[in-house]
Scaffold this active site. Structure first.
Site, mmCIF file in Angstrom:
data_model
loop_
_atom_site.group_PDB
_atom_site.id
_atom_site.type_symbol
_atom_site.label_atom_id
_atom_site.label_comp_id
_atom_site.label_asym_id
_atom_site.label_seq_id
_atom_site.Cartn_x
_atom_site.Cartn_y
_atom_site.Cartn_z
ATOM 1 N N HIS A 358 0.792 -1.234 0.000
ATOM 2 C CA HIS A 358 0.000 0.000 0.000
ATOM 3 C C HIS A 358 0.816 1.271 0.000
ATOM 4 O O HIS A 358 0.245 2.356 0.013
ATOM 5 C CB HIS A 358 -0.925 0.039 1.219
ATOM 6 N N LYS A 546 -9.401 13.925 3.819
ATOM 7 C CA LYS A 546 -8.548 12.725 3.853
ATOM 8 C C LYS A 546 -7.704 12.841 5.116
ATOM 9 O O LYS A 546 -7.717 13.881 5.773
ATOM 10 C CB LYS A 546 -7.659 12.651 2.617
ATOM 11 N N ARG A 547 -6.976 11.793 5.455
ATOM 12 C CA ARG A 547 -6.105 11.915 6.617
ATOM 13 C C ARG A 547 -5.134 13.078 6.440
ATOM 14 O O ARG A 547 -4.717 13.381 5.322
ATOM 15 C CB ARG A 547 -5.328 10.607 6.829
ATOM 16 N N LYS A 552 0.189 14.477 1.605
ATOM 17 C CA LYS A 552 -1.081 14.832 0.968
ATOM 18 C C LYS A 552 -1.201 16.343 0.748
ATOM 19 O O LYS A 552 -2.082 16.813 0.046
ATOM 20 C CB LYS A 552 -2.250 14.305 1.804
ATOM 21 N N THR A 654 -8.488 6.682 -2.837
ATOM 22 C CA THR A 654 -9.829 6.214 -3.177
ATOM 23 C C THR A 654 -10.826 7.342 -2.969
ATOM 24 O O THR A 654 -11.904 7.335 -3.582
ATOM 25 C CB THR A 654 -10.256 5.011 -2.315
ATOM 26 N N LYS A 658 -14.426 8.597 -5.149
ATOM 27 C CA LYS A 658 -15.748 8.906 -4.582
ATOM 28 C C LYS A 658 -16.218 10.276 -5.078
ATOM 29 O O LYS A 658 -17.405 10.451 -5.394
ATOM 30 C CB LYS A 658 -15.697 8.877 -3.053
HETATM 31 C C1 LIG Z 1 -12.257 7.145 1.193
HETATM 32 C C2 LIG Z 1 -11.913 7.549 2.569
HETATM 33 C C3 LIG Z 1 -10.580 7.790 2.922
HETATM 34 C C4 LIG Z 1 -9.443 7.704 1.919
HETATM 35 O O1 LIG Z 1 -9.316 8.960 1.297
HETATM 36 P P1 LIG Z 1 -8.023 9.332 0.426
HETATM 37 O O2 LIG Z 1 -8.383 10.661 -0.143
HETATM 38 O O3 LIG Z 1 -7.896 8.281 -0.620
HETATM 39 O O4 LIG Z 1 -6.884 9.386 1.356
HETATM 40 C C5 LIG Z 1 -10.297 8.171 4.211
HETATM 41 N N1 LIG Z 1 -11.279 8.318 5.125
HETATM 42 C C6 LIG Z 1 -12.570 8.116 4.827
HETATM 43 C C7 LIG Z 1 -13.601 8.312 5.882
HETATM 44 C C8 LIG Z 1 -12.933 7.716 3.542
HETATM 45 O O5 LIG Z 1 -14.222 7.502 3.255
#
Ligand SMILES: *Cc1c(COP(=O)(O)O)cnc(C)c1O
Length: 822
Positions: A358, A546-547, A552, A654, A658
Site C-alpha cells: 500500500h 482525507k487523513r 497529501k 480512493t 468517490k
Molecule cells: C475514502 C476515505 C478515505 C481515503 O481517502 P483518500 O483521499 O484516498 O486518502 C479516508 N477516510 C474516509 C472516511 C474515507 O471515506
C-alpha cells in the site's frame, strides 16, 4: 420472502414489538437511540435468514473461501447500507414516515464503527461489500477494537482526541460466536524433544495466553441474498479472574492474563502510513492472524481430510504487511500441529498467502526489532529465521559475492524482521494498488524482488463501492442516474458510460445542477449547525478531505488560500468567483506537524471568514471529525476534488474516486489512481498540475532540490511563507507556526527542506486553481465535465477491482443463494 418481511405493516409491527421487549416502552415513549436499536433488530432479523441461507450454500457447495486479513475495517454505518443492499431502503423509509419517524434521524443514532484510520481500512470495507455483491464466499478478518479511531474535537483551533466508545449502547449488527474460541500464546520459550517418530518436536512453554472470540457482522450483498461475514476478534482472559485465588503465583498469573486480554484489543493505533515498532501492535497482529487461521483450518478440516488441498479451497490476502505473521503462523501449525515436513508446509503456505503493498513511504514499512519479536513469538521467530536462512542461501546462489542483494532482500537484517520481505518471499502474489504505484514498486522500491520473482507481481487498481457512495450517500443523484441509464449501474458501474449522451443535454444539465445545489445546501446546513459558518451554496465547493499527512499537502492548499486572500486584499476589484474551501482530516495523535497544519487551517479560517472587506468571496471551513458518515455528504456536495499529493507518494487514493462518482472535478497531480482517472475522463475534464513522479524521484535521488530558490524568486510565495511566522494568523505569536515554516525552509536534524515539494509545485497549483475558477463560470462546460466524470467512473468500482483479484489471484467460485421457500 423479502417482500413479505418488508411489507410496511409487518416491519412496523416488528419494530413496535422490539421496542416493547427491549425497553418496555411504546414507540411514542422510546428515545431515538432506542428506536434505532429496534429498527436495526428488525432489519437484522431479515438479514439473519439470508445469512443462514448463505452459510448453508457454503456448506453444501464447498467453494474456495477468501480470508481477507486486515488490521482495519472502516465500515461506516450499517443500517442504511444494509437497507440499500436488501433493496428495502425506500419502503422502510416510507413505513417509518407513516408513523412519524424519520429514517435519516434514526440512522444518525448509529455510531460509525471506526475500526480503521483512512483509505486502507475503507478499502477493506468496500471490498467486503463487493465480495458479497458478486457472490463470493469471503470472511473479513480483523480486530474488534473496544475503542476505534478517536473522535476529533476542534478546540480553539487545535485537534483534541476523544475516545470513541462505539460499543457503549451495544452494537445491534454484531453476533458473538463463543463456540469458535482459540487460545493465542505469547512469550515463554521453545522446548525441543525427540518424538517417537524420530523427529524433533517443538513446544512453546511458559507462555502467557488469551482466548480469542469472534464477533461476526453480516456483509449484505446487493440484491442477491448473499451475506458474507466480517469476523472480528475479541480477547478474553483464559480463566476469569478469581479473587479466591490464594496462591500468590496464581494470583499474579491471573492478573497478568486479565491485563493482556484487556490491553490487546483496547485501541486502534491512530497512525496512517506510519508505524512505530510498538510491542502491543505486534501482539495485536499475531492475535487476530493466529485466531483467523485457526478458524479457517478448523473449517477446512471439517470438510476435507488432506491439508495438501488447502490452496484449492482457502486463500489468505494480507492487506499490507500488518498480517504478514500469517506466513509463519501457518507454517507453525502445519509443521508442529500437523506434523508436516518443511517442504510440504512451505509448498502449501506459499500457495495460500498473497500480499498487497500500500505504500512506498519508508516510515510506513514495518520492521520489528528481532529481540521483541523473538521474546513475544519464540516459535514463530524460529520459523522466520529458517525461512530467512533458506532464502539468503538462494540469494547467494543466484548472486554470488553480492552481499548488497542480501542486505536489501533478507528478511532478517540489521537486528530487524522486515515484514514486507517476508510477505514477498512467501506470498504467491504481490500487488500494488494503482498502475503507477505498481510500476514504481517494480522499477524502484522492490526492484530486486521483481527481478527474482517477476511472476508474482501484478497491479490491482483500487475501487470504491457505488452502493454506499452513490446509492446511499447521494440519493438524488442516484435517482437521476437511474432515470437516464437504468438501474443496472448499482451492480455494474460501467453502465454509467451511457450518461455521455446527456453530458450536453440542457435538461439533464439543469437537473444535475439542481441536484448538486441541493446537496450543497444539505452540507451548508450541516456547516452552519456545526461550525456556525454561513457558506454560500452558489460558491465553488472546493474540498480536501482525507487523513492529514504532509505528503497529501493540505499545507499547500491552505498556503494557496492565504495567497488568494492576499491577492483579493491587494486588488479588491479583481475577477474572482467566490470559493468555499472545505477541509476535513484527522491527524495521528503524535504527529506534530500535521496537528499544526490543522491549527493553521482553523486560524486562517477565523481571519478570512471574519474579514468583511472581502465580501465573503472566500470562506474556509474545517469539518470536525471526518469519518465515513459525513464523508458521504461531503462527496455529494463537492464541485472540486483536491487530490494534490506529491507525485509518487499516494499509492492509489480512493477519495478521488468517490468525488468523481459524485460529479466533482478533480484538481490533482499525476499520482496514484489520478493517472488512470485522467485516462478515463480525458484531459478536458480534469485539472492536472505539478511535477511528475519521475521528476520527484529524480530530485530525491540527486538531492538537488532547493526550495530557497523558489522562495527567493517568487514574491507571492515568499509572502505567504513569511506569513507563517510574522503573526498574521497567530495574534502576533511568531512561534505558533514556526515548525511549518521550518519544514519548508529550515529543516531540523535529519530532515530535508520541503520534502514534499510544496514550493516547487505551488505556482503550477495556483495556475490550475485559477483555470478552475474561470471554467466554473462557464456553467454548461462545467456541468458537461462533471457529468462526464460520472460517466467515466465505471472503472473505479470496487466490483471491478474484486473481479480482477478473483480472476488473477484468488480464483474463487461463485455461490448462489436462493431463499425462496425457506
Ligand atoms: C475514502 C476515505 C478515505 C481515503 O481517502 P483518500 O483521499 O484516498 O486518502 C479516508 N477516510 C474516509 C472516511 C474515507 O471515506
Amino acid at each position: 420472502m423479502r417482500d413479505k418481511v418488508f411489507s410496511k405493516k409487518e416491519f412496523i409491527a416488528s419494530v413496535t414489538e422490539n421496542v416493547k421487549t427491549m425497553y418496555r416502552k411504546t414507540l411514542k415513549e422510546a428515545t431515538q437511540q432506542e428506536i434505532y436499536q429496534a429498527v436495526s433488530l428488525a432489519v437484522k432479523d431479515v438479514v439473519m435468514d439470508e445469512w443462514m441461507a448463505t452459510q448453508q450454500v457454503i456448506e453444501k457447495d464447498d467453494p474456495k473461501i477468501l480470508y481477507y486479513m486486515s488490521m482495519e475495517f472502516l465500515m461506516g454505518r450499517a443500517l442504511g447500507n444494509n437497507l440499500i443492499n436488501l433493496g428495502a431502503y425506500g419502503e422502510v423509509k416510507e413505513a417509518l414516515e407513516e408513523i412519524g419517524l424519520d429514517l435519516s434521524v434514526i440512522e444518525d443514532q448509529e455510531p460509525d464503527p471506526a475500526l480503521g484510520n483512512g483509505g486502507l481500512g475503507r478499502l477493506a470495507a468496500c471490498f467486503m461489500d463487493s465480495l458479497a455483491t458478486l457472490g463470493y464466499a469471503a470472511y473479513g478478518c480483523g480486530i474488534r477494537y473496544r475503542y476505534g479511531m478517536f473522535k476529533q474535537q476542534i478546540i480553539d483551533g487545535f485537534q483534541v482526541e476523544v475516545p470513541d466508545n462505539w460499543l457503549k449502547d451495544g452494537y445491534p449488527f454484531e453476533l458473538r460466536r463463543p463456540e469458535y474460541c482459540y487460545e493465542i500464546k505469547f512469550g515463554g520459550h521453545v522446548e525441543e524433544t525427540a518424538g517417537e517418530d524420530g523427529n524433533l518436536h517443538f513446544e512453546q512453554v511458559g507462555y502467557q495466553s488469551v482466548l480469542a472470540i469472534p464477533y461476526d457482522m453480516p456483509i449484505v450483498g446487493y440484491g442477491n441474498h448473499v451475506v458474507d461475514s466480517l469476523m472480528i476478534w475479541d480477547a478474553q482472559p483464559k480463566e476469569e479472574f478469581s479473587l479466591d485465588s490464594f496462591d500468590r503465583g496464581d494470583y499474579d498469573q491471573a492478573v497478568e492474563q486479565e491485563n493482556l486480554a484487556r490491553n490487546l484489543v483496547e485501541v486502534l493505533y491512530p497512525n496512517d502510513n506510519h508505524v512505530k515498532g510498538k510491542e502491543l501492535r505486534l501482539k495485536q497482529q499475531y492475535f487476530f492472524v493466529s485466531a483467523s487461521i485457526q478458524r479457517a483450518l478448523e473449517r477446512f478440516k471439517k470438510h476435507h481430510n488432506d491439508l495438501h488441498d488447502l490452496p484449492k479451497k482457502v486463500t489468505f490476502q494480507m492487506n499490507d504487511t500488518h498480517p504478514t505473521v500469517a506466513v509463519a503462523e501457518l507454517m507453525r501449525i502445519l509443521l508442529d500441529e500437523e506434523g508436516m515436513s518443511w517442504d510440504e508446509a512451505w509448498e502449501i503456505t506459499t500457495h495460500c498467502v498473497a500480499y498487497t503493498n500500500h505504500t512506498i513511504m519508508a516510515e510506513a514499512l514495518e520492521k520489528w526489532p528481532i529481540d521483541i519479536f523473538q521474546r513475544l513469538l519464540p516459535r514463530v521467530y524460529q520459523i522466520v529465521d529458517e525461512i530467512n536462512r533458506r532464502f539468503v542461501e538462494e540469494i547467494r546462489a543466484k548472486y554470488p559475492d553480492n552481499e548488497e542483494k542480501v542486505r536489501k532482500m533478507a528478511i532478517l537484517y540489521d537486528g530487524q524482521v522486515k515484514m514486507a520481505n517476508l510477505a514477498i518471499v512467501a506470498g504467491y502474489s504481490v500487488n500494488g494498488v494503482a498502475r503507477l504505484h505498481t510500476e514504481i514498486l517494480e522499477k524502484q522500491e522492490l526492484r530486486d524482488f521483481y527481478e527474482l520473482f517477476p511472476e508474482k507481481f501484478n497491479n490491482k487498481t483500487n475501487g470504491i463501492t457505488q452502493r454506499r457512495f452513490l446509492a446511499h450517500g447521494n440519493p438524488l443523484l442516484a435517482d437521476w442516474v437511474t432515470k437516464h441509464v437504468g438501474k443496472d449501474w448499482i451492480t455494474s458501474l460501467a453502465k454509467v458510460e451511457d450518461l455521455t449522451k446527456y453530458a450536453t443535454d440542457p435538461k439533464a444539465q439543469q437537473e444535475f445542477l439542481e441536484i448538486k445545489k441541493q446537496n450543497k445546501i444539505r452540507l451548508a446546513k450541516y456547516i452552519k449547525e456545526h461550525n456556525g459558518i454561513e457558506v454560500d451554496p452558489n460558491s465553488i465547493f472546493d474540498v480536501q478531505v482525507k487523513r492529514l499527512h504532509e505528503y497529501k499537502r493540505q499545507l499547500m492548499n491552505i498556503l494557496h488560500v492565504m495567497y488568494l486572500y492576499n491577492q483579493i486584499k491587494a486588488n479588491p476589484g479583481m475577477d474572482f468567483y467566490p470559493r468555499t474551501f472545505i477541509f476535513g482530516a484527522k491527524a495521528a495523535a503524535g504527529y506534530r506537524t500535521a496537528k499544526k497544519t490543522i491549527k493553521l487551517i482553523n486560524t486562517v479560517a477565523d481571519v478570512i471568514n471574519n474579514d468583511p472587506s472581502i465580501n465573503g468571496k472566500i470562506k474556509v471551513v474545517f469539518i470536525e471529525d471526518y469519518r465515513v458518515s459525513i464523508a458521504e455528504w461531503i462527496f455529494a456536495a463537492a464541485d472540486v476534488s483536491e487530490q494534490i499529493s506529491t507525485a509518487s507518494k499516494e499509492a492509489s487514493g480512493t477519495g478521488n474516486m468517490k468525488f468523481m462518482l459524485n460529479g466533482a472535478i478533480t484538481l490533482g497531480t499525476m499520482d496514484g489512481a489520478n493517472v488512470e482517472m485522467y485516462e478515463e475522463v480525458g484531459a478536458d475534464n480534469i485539472f492536472i498540475f505539478g511535477m511528475s513522479a519521475d521528476e520527484v524521484i529524480a530530485h530525491e535521488q540527486h538531492h538537488d532540490y532547493n526550495p530557497y530558490d523558489i522562495y527567493n524568486n517568487d514574491e507571492d510565495i515568499k509572502k505567504v511563507v513569511n506569513q507563517l511566522v510574522d503573526g498574521t494568523y497567530s495574534h502576533n505569536d511568531r512561534e505558533l507556526f514556526r515548525e511549518l515554516y521550518n519544514s519548508l525552509l529550515n529543516p531540523q536534524q535529519g530532515q530535508v527542506a520541503d520534502r514534499y515539494f510544496i514550493l516547487a509545485d505551488f505556482r503550477a497549483y495556483a495556475n490550475a486553481q485559477k483555470k478552475i475558477g474561470v471554467y466554473y463560470t462557464n456553467k454548461s462546460a462545467w456541468v458537461k465535465s462533471a457529468i462526464l466524470n460520472i460517466a467515466h467512473s465505471g472503472k473505479f468500482s470496487s466490483d471491478r477491482t474484486i473481479q480482477e483479484y478473483v480472476d488473477d489471484i484468488w480464483k474463487l467460485d461463485k455461490i448462489e443463494v436462493n431463499t425462496e421457500g425457506c
